[in-house]
Design a protein around this motif. Sequence first.
Motif, mmCIF file in Angstrom:
data_model
loop_
_atom_site.group_PDB
_atom_site.id
_atom_site.type_symbol
_atom_site.label_atom_id
_atom_site.label_comp_id
_atom_site.label_asym_id
_atom_site.label_seq_id
_atom_site.Cartn_x
_atom_site.Cartn_y
_atom_site.Cartn_z
ATOM 1 N N ASN A 1 43.150 32.111 39.360
ATOM 2 C CA ASN A 1 41.814 32.671 39.185
ATOM 3 C C ASN A 1 41.067 31.993 38.042
ATOM 4 O O ASN A 1 39.872 31.681 38.152
ATOM 5 C CB ASN A 1 41.903 34.177 38.921
ATOM 6 C CG ASN A 1 42.360 34.957 40.143
ATOM 7 O OD1 ASN A 1 42.250 34.478 41.273
ATOM 8 N ND2 ASN A 1 42.875 36.153 39.928
ATOM 9 N N ARG B 1 37.573 29.931 38.366
ATOM 10 C CA ARG B 1 36.392 30.270 37.575
ATOM 11 C C ARG B 1 35.914 29.078 36.762
ATOM 12 O O ARG B 1 34.717 28.792 36.676
ATOM 13 C CB ARG B 1 36.710 31.435 36.626
ATOM 14 C CG ARG B 1 36.768 32.794 37.260
ATOM 15 C CD ARG B 1 36.678 33.887 36.197
ATOM 16 N NE ARG B 1 37.612 33.656 35.112
ATOM 17 C CZ ARG B 1 38.856 34.095 35.079
ATOM 18 N NH1 ARG B 1 39.324 34.782 36.102
ATOM 19 N NH2 ARG B 1 39.634 33.854 34.050
ATOM 20 N N PRO C 1 44.622 41.068 39.477
ATOM 21 C CA PRO C 1 44.383 39.674 39.893
ATOM 22 C C PRO C 1 43.976 39.542 41.355
ATOM 23 O O PRO C 1 43.208 38.644 41.707
ATOM 24 C CB PRO C 1 45.721 38.974 39.618
ATOM 25 C CG PRO C 1 46.734 40.054 39.548
ATOM 26 C CD PRO C 1 46.026 41.255 39.016
ATOM 27 N N GLU D 1 40.355 40.304 41.543
ATOM 28 C CA GLU D 1 39.599 39.196 40.955
ATOM 29 C C GLU D 1 39.528 38.017 41.918
ATOM 30 O O GLU D 1 38.478 37.384 42.078
ATOM 31 C CB GLU D 1 40.237 38.766 39.639
ATOM 32 C CG GLU D 1 39.414 37.733 38.892
ATOM 33 C CD GLU D 1 40.037 37.370 37.558
ATOM 34 O OE1 GLU D 1 39.434 36.560 36.844
ATOM 35 O OE2 GLU D 1 41.123 37.878 37.242
ATOM 36 N N PHE D 2 40.637 37.729 42.587
ATOM 37 C CA PHE D 2 40.631 36.635 43.563
ATOM 38 C C PHE D 2 39.692 36.959 44.721
ATOM 39 O O PHE D 2 38.955 36.089 45.207
ATOM 40 C CB PHE D 2 42.048 36.394 44.090
ATOM 41 C CG PHE D 2 42.151 35.220 45.027
ATOM 42 C CD1 PHE D 2 42.368 33.947 44.533
ATOM 43 C CD2 PHE D 2 42.020 35.375 46.394
ATOM 44 C CE1 PHE D 2 42.457 32.854 45.378
ATOM 45 C CE2 PHE D 2 42.098 34.302 47.251
ATOM 46 C CZ PHE D 2 42.318 33.034 46.738
ATOM 47 N N LEU E 1 36.260 36.360 43.488
ATOM 48 C CA LEU E 1 35.989 34.924 43.384
ATOM 49 C C LEU E 1 35.766 34.302 44.763
ATOM 50 O O LEU E 1 34.985 33.358 44.899
ATOM 51 C CB LEU E 1 37.156 34.225 42.678
ATOM 52 C CG LEU E 1 37.239 34.439 41.166
ATOM 53 C CD1 LEU E 1 38.548 33.887 40.614
ATOM 54 C CD2 LEU E 1 36.060 33.802 40.460
#
Length: 777
Positions: free
Chosen positions: A191, A195, A245, A248-249, A252
């Motif tokens: 991640n 980013r 995570p 978050e992935f 993203l």
Amino acid sequence: MDQADIPALLSRLASDEDAARKMAVFKLQSSINDPAFADVFISSGGLVILRRLIMTTAGNTLAYSLQSLTRLLEVDMGWDIFDGPTAGELVERIVELIVTNPLVNILRGAMSILVALVGRSQSSTGPGPGLGLGSPPEALGGSAGSRAPGAYGFRALKPAVAVYPQFFELVIQQLQSADHALCANALMLINALIRDAISSDASGGYGTGTGEEWSKFIKRLQDLGLIRAVYNLLQSSALQDLAQPLLEFQSLTKVLLRKWREVRVDLERPEHRRALKGLHLASAPERRHINGVPAGADDGDAAKKGSRKHNPEKWRRLGFETESPASEFETAGFLGMMDLTDYVRKNEDGFQKLLLEHSTRPLHERCPVARASLAVTMILYDHFEVDKTDFDDIRAYLALDDPKAQDKLFRPLLLQWSRLHTAGLHAFFRLWKATGAHRDDFDKVAELVRVLIEQVVGQANRTKDVFEVEEELQEYDAARLREIQMGLLELSFEDQWGSHLSQVREELKHEALQFVKEQRVRCLLAGSWFTKPMPQARQQESYNKRRLYQPWRYAKLSHNRRYLHYADFPEKLPYDPGLEALTEKIDLGTISSVVSNVSTNPPEPDVPADLTDADSNPNASTHTLASRHNGAAISNKPTTKITIYSFADEGLSTAAAGPDASATTPGGGGATTTASSSNASRSGDPKEQPILTLYPPNHSLASEWLDGLLMLLNQAPITAETNKLVTLVSEYGLKIRLLNVRLEHMYDGPGAGEACGGGVGVVPSREGLDEDYYYEI
């Protein structure tokens, strides 16, 4: 540990004895996340010793050292360790550990350090989102904030990754680890890299600084199996341990989709030009029938027209609206081009066959493949709410151990974008064919696909495999889909226009009632044959007297709709007799009521006719003992009957109405009666007498004649068949009106900043208007 013990701790950390170092660094990892302790440790030269331990030790001593540095970076201190000429060696050492060391506790610590190092490039005041944004270093007593930052982000890893090119592959492999903490650290590192790739590519961190290298880096990770690995994690039972995570992935992924969409298709860019050229070549443009060369043309003709000659429909035959395809990617952007080229690359044979099949049809009947692909891209884009990347109350969702909450928050199918696009496009082709759509119907088919995506993808739970979703998209019934669409459409309009729809429904119901009344009356105008039962008193009479029994009755309404004509016949004629052949007639104005045993419930077709007896069960379903079609034999007990009554004078003989009429009394034959007519006698207790009885041979005819007579007498229809027809007509009328309403016609309220004097959404003034108005849909 007290700050006074730091010199002794540093002495043991620098010892040559491994046991002393191991014990000292074990104690260090539990105390170093105290900012005050960490400040004294750093000012006493502890970073140099800690760096030496990481570079030279192994086993648990190395694992504790890595954990100590991780906790120091978590409080946003100790960043000096990555400054100076030796920083590259430290980063290379950590990358080497990830590539070569099999111990889980060492891998966890090494990846945590790289997460902090890569994430720091995205914030000038602290580590990136992977570790959480902290306060400025000077506020925590650290010294990192007073120095110029070193090389962070992927720039710091780039030299080491060049030495160990298998680094990314091994990090992605750790996503399959049975250790959830290691798996989470590996995903946080990925991640952080993504980013950083998105945020720093323009500055040259990933390559030339042209703004294009980030997409190549993402593609490299995807080629290494990143999508499949994270997709499996999203469907696994370890969701709680990896929730942060994974979310978050997922976020993203939406950012990447949004960035791809924001890239404008430009034919000046070589990769965009190559993508369009690939589409053209994949469509087999050299085929003679596509280039307009007649099938019977010889080689000379073919040479004259040659395949190199520009085809005036070069791009339109692929489904574009014009011969300038780049402009048609304005809405979907480069994301739309990626989806289209990916579909063509993976389904080249099917793509060519589809174009070949549609080339034989008129232009308006061909399914525009390119437009359909772009439409499916935007349908998926809207479905997954790609523009919405902020999750509301994530912690509240995570605290709930509820599968429904998890299904709402975690969307594994988002990672299967390409496969969903292909399946959605195939569904578009299937619905286009099933509905017989034309070019003007494109938006309607697209809306059907949108509803299909919502029903299949939107209702899929977290653990549902993408293969099952693909099958459902291909097999979903078009008629059922249409019903769902109409239901959703009606609900949406109900919310927006509830009161107006109620008014429209009432109007349409009245119109439908008038329509059905006309249909029923026309059945009476056309005339019908009815059967007649043999009277019980005559069954034992001689054959000669029996010839007087006439088993068929024909009835017909006059053209002026004032008289009901009828006559009896010994056999059913091969033609319908005219009014001049019908010797009897009834003035409709003299009818007082109509009585029938026709049930108001739908018939039960499986019940044998001979088990139904109107005399013993007047509320039974209206089945009849059907006659033979040629009229040779008639049942003695037809069970469905309609009796017409009239207020008669005292001197009127019952025989005038016929022998079958005298056998019936008002209300005694069945379940249904009507109110008396306006011509009823006003004397004290008028007497009703039957003047005509009809025996319809089937339920449909009974419904037509009973409700037709009632409607002629200004009464409401009562049979289930007629009421169902009224409802059907009114509902279809409503749906047709709803389908003619476009979304922009709906009132959304005045826009921000608009003047009251005009503009879209402004409420019109009612000055000078009265209450005599209507709302037209």
